[in-house]
Design an enzyme around this catalytic site. Structure first.
Site, PDB file in Angstrom:
ATOM      1  CE1 TYR A 158      -3.198  -2.874   0.439  1.00 57.03           C
ATOM      2  CE2 TYR A 158      -3.711  -2.080   2.634  1.00 57.03           C
ATOM      3  CZ  TYR A 158      -3.925  -2.973   1.606  1.00 57.03           C
ATOM      4  OH  TYR A 158      -4.887  -3.943   1.744  1.00 57.03           O
ATOM      5  CG  HIS A 166      -1.656  -8.461   0.673  1.00 54.44           C
ATOM      6  ND1 HIS A 166      -1.170  -7.192   0.550  1.00 54.44           N
ATOM      7  CD2 HIS A 166      -2.993  -8.358   0.473  1.00 54.44           C
ATOM      8  CE1 HIS A 166      -2.165  -6.357   0.304  1.00 54.44           C
ATOM      9  NE2 HIS A 166      -3.286  -7.051   0.237  1.00 54.44           N
TER      10      HIS A 166
HETATM   11  N1  LIG Z   1      -6.370  -8.032   1.854  1.00 52.17           N
HETATM   12  C1  LIG Z   1      -6.678  -7.497   0.699  1.00 52.17           C
HETATM   13  O1  LIG Z   1      -6.400  -8.070  -0.373  1.00 52.17           O
HETATM   14  C2  LIG Z   1      -7.419  -6.199   0.658  1.00 52.17           C
HETATM   15  C3  LIG Z   1      -8.051  -5.789  -0.512  1.00 52.17           C
HETATM   16  C4  LIG Z   1      -8.757  -4.572  -0.492  1.00 52.17           C
HETATM   17  C5  LIG Z   1      -8.789  -3.797   0.669  1.00 52.17           C
HETATM   18  N2  LIG Z   1      -8.133  -4.221   1.789  1.00 52.17           N
HETATM   19  C6  LIG Z   1      -8.159  -3.421   3.043  1.00 52.17           C
HETATM   20  O2  LIG Z   1      -9.509  -3.085   3.308  1.00 52.17           O
HETATM   21  C7  LIG Z   1      -9.643  -1.677   3.449  1.00 52.17           C
HETATM   22  C8  LIG Z   1     -11.008  -1.248   2.984  1.00 52.17           C
HETATM   23  O3  LIG Z   1     -11.232  -1.620   1.631  1.00 52.17           O
HETATM   24  P1  LIG Z   1     -11.392  -0.530   0.477  1.00 52.17           P
HETATM   25  O4  LIG Z   1     -10.628   0.666   0.867  1.00 52.17           O
HETATM   26  O5  LIG Z   1     -11.029  -1.144  -0.813  1.00 52.17           O
HETATM   27  O6  LIG Z   1     -12.964  -0.294   0.428  1.00 52.17           O
HETATM   28  P2  LIG Z   1     -14.095   0.261   1.427  1.00 52.17           P
HETATM   29  O7  LIG Z   1     -13.571   0.572   2.768  1.00 52.17           O
HETATM   30  O8  LIG Z   1     -15.252  -0.686   1.296  1.00 52.17           O
HETATM   31  O9  LIG Z   1     -14.538   1.611   0.713  1.00 52.17           O
HETATM   32  C9  LIG Z   1     -13.732   2.741   0.728  1.00 52.17           C
HETATM   33  C10 LIG Z   1     -14.390   3.770  -0.215  1.00 52.17           C
HETATM   34  O10 LIG Z   1     -15.690   4.089   0.256  1.00 52.17           O
HETATM   35  C11 LIG Z   1     -15.820   5.490   0.452  1.00 52.17           C
HETATM   36  N3  LIG Z   1     -16.478   5.678   1.764  1.00 52.17           N
HETATM   37  C12 LIG Z   1     -15.932   5.444   2.981  1.00 52.17           C
HETATM   38  N4  LIG Z   1     -16.833   5.679   3.958  1.00 52.17           N
HETATM   39  C13 LIG Z   1     -17.965   6.063   3.345  1.00 52.17           C
HETATM   40  C14 LIG Z   1     -19.248   6.460   3.818  1.00 52.17           C
HETATM   41  N5  LIG Z   1     -19.530   6.483   5.114  1.00 52.17           N
HETATM   42  N6  LIG Z   1     -20.186   6.801   2.887  1.00 52.17           N
HETATM   43  C15 LIG Z   1     -19.911   6.770   1.570  1.00 52.17           C
HETATM   44  N7  LIG Z   1     -18.702   6.406   1.062  1.00 52.17           N
HETATM   45  C16 LIG Z   1     -17.747   6.057   1.944  1.00 52.17           C
HETATM   46  C17 LIG Z   1     -14.431   6.065   0.440  1.00 52.17           C
HETATM   47  O11 LIG Z   1     -14.392   7.290  -0.247  1.00 52.17           O
HETATM   48  P3  LIG Z   1     -13.897   8.645   0.517  1.00 52.17           P
HETATM   49  O12 LIG Z   1     -12.454   8.431   0.850  1.00 52.17           O
HETATM   50  O13 LIG Z   1     -14.136   9.708  -0.512  1.00 52.17           O
HETATM   51  O14 LIG Z   1     -14.773   8.770   1.734  1.00 52.17           O
HETATM   52  C18 LIG Z   1     -13.632   5.041  -0.341  1.00 52.17           C
HETATM   53  O15 LIG Z   1     -13.638   5.366  -1.724  1.00 52.17           O
HETATM   54  C19 LIG Z   1      -8.477  -1.121   2.622  1.00 52.17           C
HETATM   55  O16 LIG Z   1      -8.195   0.230   2.969  1.00 52.17           O
HETATM   56  C20 LIG Z   1      -7.386  -2.096   2.976  1.00 52.17           C
HETATM   57  O17 LIG Z   1      -6.840  -1.757   4.233  1.00 52.17           O
HETATM   58  C21 LIG Z   1      -7.484  -5.421   1.814  1.00 52.17           C
END
Ligand SMILES: NC(=O)c1ccc[n+]([C@@H]2O[C@H](COP(=O)([O-])OP(=O)(O)OC[C@H]3O[C@@H](n4cnc5c(N)ncnc54)[C@H](OP(=O)(O)O)[C@@H]3O)[C@@H](O)[C@H]2O)c1
Length: 270
Positions: A43, A101
């Site tokens: 990341y 990962h």
């Molecule tokens: N292990 C893996 O392979 C893997 C894969 C993917 C992700 N991850 C981890 O999981 C975490 C979360 O996944 P993600 O970041 O892909 O997706 P997520 O948390 O489901 O969604 C994040 C997105 O949603 C928006 N958002 C956040 N809160 C909101 C709300 N209350 N209302 C409306 N929109 C909202 C954010 O935009 P804004 O910033 O504009 O609010 C951002 O674009 C990652 O940061 C990472 O740490 C792990």
């Protein structure tokens, strides 16, 4: 080594939280009460996490820090040096949790080859707990055969109301492996879901908070992220949102099987 005994169920994801704005978002998350940060070698946010932690002035043992080993570092002899490098980036002497990962792609190292190194990292004190991410049921069983029952704290996988990932999450539950939901709010796509909106309206909560409360109600962990202060706070408030059994059942029925993260080199999913 001291620290939190249990992983706080609601954590702050740090994918995309790079640079000064990312660091400020992570610091805000800590200031408003998150006590679990999720980063990864891929990341580019280990430095931001470390600096935000320091700026928060919180005692080290009050914040759970997870990092993940990237695929290249599953090659022989690389896992432990890579975690040592992660710790340098983080400015820490240990993480609370180190995850694989992704399983290595076809032709790459097998779990039987790299998982002993992960156990070794734990034995050396680089990580208090260990686990995996994006492991299928078959890979989980191979991991248990190598590491033993109880060694794998969590399997971090894609899971949200539109992608229930049922076979895998049931298998984790059966094996006593905590599910950590990534993309727990489907990257903001749940906004217009009528059921989540209706349930949210009854609780004075947006649909994203309802999705997170549903995940927590199942006993899973969730790691949403946002770059916006008000959303960071709103998502954390899922901890106080208590859904009825009927609401939970309604959300259970929203599954569309809509997987978002599906690289062609990834494992054959369940
Ligand atoms: N292990 C893996 O392979 C893997 C894969 C993917 C992700 N991850 C981890 O999981 C975490 C979360 O996944 P993600 O970041 O892909 O997706 P997520 O948390 O489901 O969604 C994040 C997105 O949603 C928006 N958002 C956040 N809160 C909101 C709300 N209350 N209302 C409306 N929109 C909202 C954010 O935009 P804004 O910033 O504009 O609010 C951002 O674009 C990652 O940061 C990472 O740490 C792990």
């Amino acid at each position: 080594m001291s620290g939190l005994d249990a992983m706080p169920r609601l954590g702050f994801g740090t994918y995309g939280r790079t640079g000064p704005a990312g660091e400020a978002a992570i610091l805000h998350a800590l200031d408003v009460g998150y006590r679990h940060l999720d980063t990864a070698q891929t990341y580019g946010t280990e430095g931001e996490v470390g600096r935000a932690l320091k700026a928060s002035r919180l005692p080290r043992d009050e914040v759970w820090v997870t990092t993940k080993v990237r695929e290249e570092n599953l090659a022989p002899g690389r896992l432990i040096p890579s975690l040592e490098e992660s710790l340098r980036e983080l400015g820490l002497d240990h993480v609370d949790l180190a995850l694989i990962h992704w399983p290595a792609r076809a032709g790459g190292p097998e779990p039987e080859a790299y998982l002993p190194d992960l156990a070794d990292a734990q034995a050396r004190g680089l990580a208090r707990r260990i686990g995996v991410s994006n492991f299928t049921v078959a890979l989980l069983d191979r991991a248990i055969a190598v590491l033993g029952r109880g060694a794998i704290l969590t399997n971090q996988v894609e899971l949200n109301p539109w992608f229930r990932n049922r076979r895998l999450s049931d298998a984790c539950d059966e094996r006593g492996i905590l599910v950590t939901c990534y993309q727990p709010i489907a990257q903001g796509r749940l906004r217009d879901d009528p059921t989540l909106r209706r349930i949210g309206a009854a609780h004075g909560a947006p649909p994203e908070r309802v999705a997170l409360a549903w995940e927590l109600a199942q006993g899973w962990a969730a790691i949403p992220t946002s770059g916006r202060a008000e959303r960071i706070e709103s998502n954390l408030a899922a901890r106080e949102l208590s859904l009825t059994a009927r609401e939970i059942a309604e959300i259970d029925a929203l599954d569309r099987g809509e997987r978002s993260i599906d690289p062609d080199w990834g494992p054959a999913w369940d």
